[in-house]
Design an enzyme around this catalytic site. Sequence first.
Site, PDB file in Angstrom:
ATOM      1  N   SER A   1      33.354   0.508  32.025  1.00  0.00           N
ATOM      2  CA  SER A   1      33.423  -0.896  31.614  1.00  0.00           C
ATOM      3  C   SER A   1      33.655  -1.824  32.803  1.00  0.00           C
ATOM      4  CB  SER A   1      34.569  -1.080  30.615  1.00  0.00           C
ATOM      5  OG  SER A   1      35.809  -0.792  31.248  1.00  0.00           O
TER       6      SER A   1
ATOM      7  N   CYS B   1      63.251  19.366  42.590  1.00  0.00           N
ATOM      8  CA  CYS B   1      64.195  18.324  42.189  1.00  0.00           C
ATOM      9  C   CYS B   1      64.547  18.338  40.696  1.00  0.00           C
ATOM     10  CB  CYS B   1      63.644  16.937  42.560  1.00  0.00           C
ATOM     11  SG  CYS B   1      62.217  16.446  41.570  1.00  0.00           S
TER      12      CYS B   1
ATOM     13  N   CYS C   1      60.473  20.753  37.911  1.00  0.00           N
ATOM     14  CA  CYS C   1      60.126  20.873  39.322  1.00  0.00           C
ATOM     15  C   CYS C   1      61.130  21.775  40.024  1.00  0.00           C
ATOM     16  CB  CYS C   1      60.114  19.484  39.963  1.00  0.00           C
ATOM     17  SG  CYS C   1      59.853  19.500  41.753  1.00  0.00           S
TER      18      CYS C   1
ATOM     19  N   HIS D   1      40.962   9.321  41.321  1.00  0.00           N
ATOM     20  CA  HIS D   1      42.042   9.313  40.334  1.00  0.00           C
ATOM     21  C   HIS D   1      42.711  10.682  40.231  1.00  0.00           C
ATOM     22  CE1 HIS D   1      39.844   5.668  39.051  1.00  0.00           C
ATOM     23  NE2 HIS D   1      41.073   5.241  38.874  1.00  0.00           N
TER      24      HIS D   1
ATOM     25  N   LEU E   1      25.930   2.560  27.903  1.00  0.00           N
ATOM     26  CA  LEU E   1      25.458   2.347  26.541  1.00  0.00           C
ATOM     27  C   LEU E   1      25.555   0.876  26.150  1.00  0.00           C
ATOM     28  CD1 LEU E   1      24.347   3.710  24.034  1.00  0.00           C
ATOM     29  CD2 LEU E   1      26.684   4.144  23.298  1.00  0.00           C
TER      30      LEU E   1
END
Length: 127
Positions: free
Chosen positions: A79, A40, A37, A11, A101
């Site tokens: 999850s 751009c 940026c 990720h 948990l």
Amino acid sequence: MAGSQKVEELHCSIRSIRCHRSQQAASIDDFMRKASCSHCSSKLRPNVVLLGESLPQTSWHKYIGAIQRAELVLVIGTSLEVYPVNQLPMMTKGKTVYIDLDTSQHTTPFDLTIEGKIKEVLQQIPI
């Protein structure tokens, strides 16, 4: 930070910054100054994959290869609700262990399911 030498950030990383449009890398200082940026003029953002965005394909393929070769896959503190990452534990031929948990909500079959506080469970594993 934990000392692992082979880490693939599926990720991406909150510790890096990129342009939202051009994907060009930018500095954290520019982000903190709310600069645009330099390529751009679009907004800068943390270099993380948000819900609905595609995962980096190079990292994804490395993960699949590693999962398929693994003898043991530990799934810790998730999850298992977000596709396609929730499919990874089912891609291994190795043993699978789920630690969380609350284990009552998952439906993925694991070889071993341990319910408890992650830190406490992991500290009990003999090394």
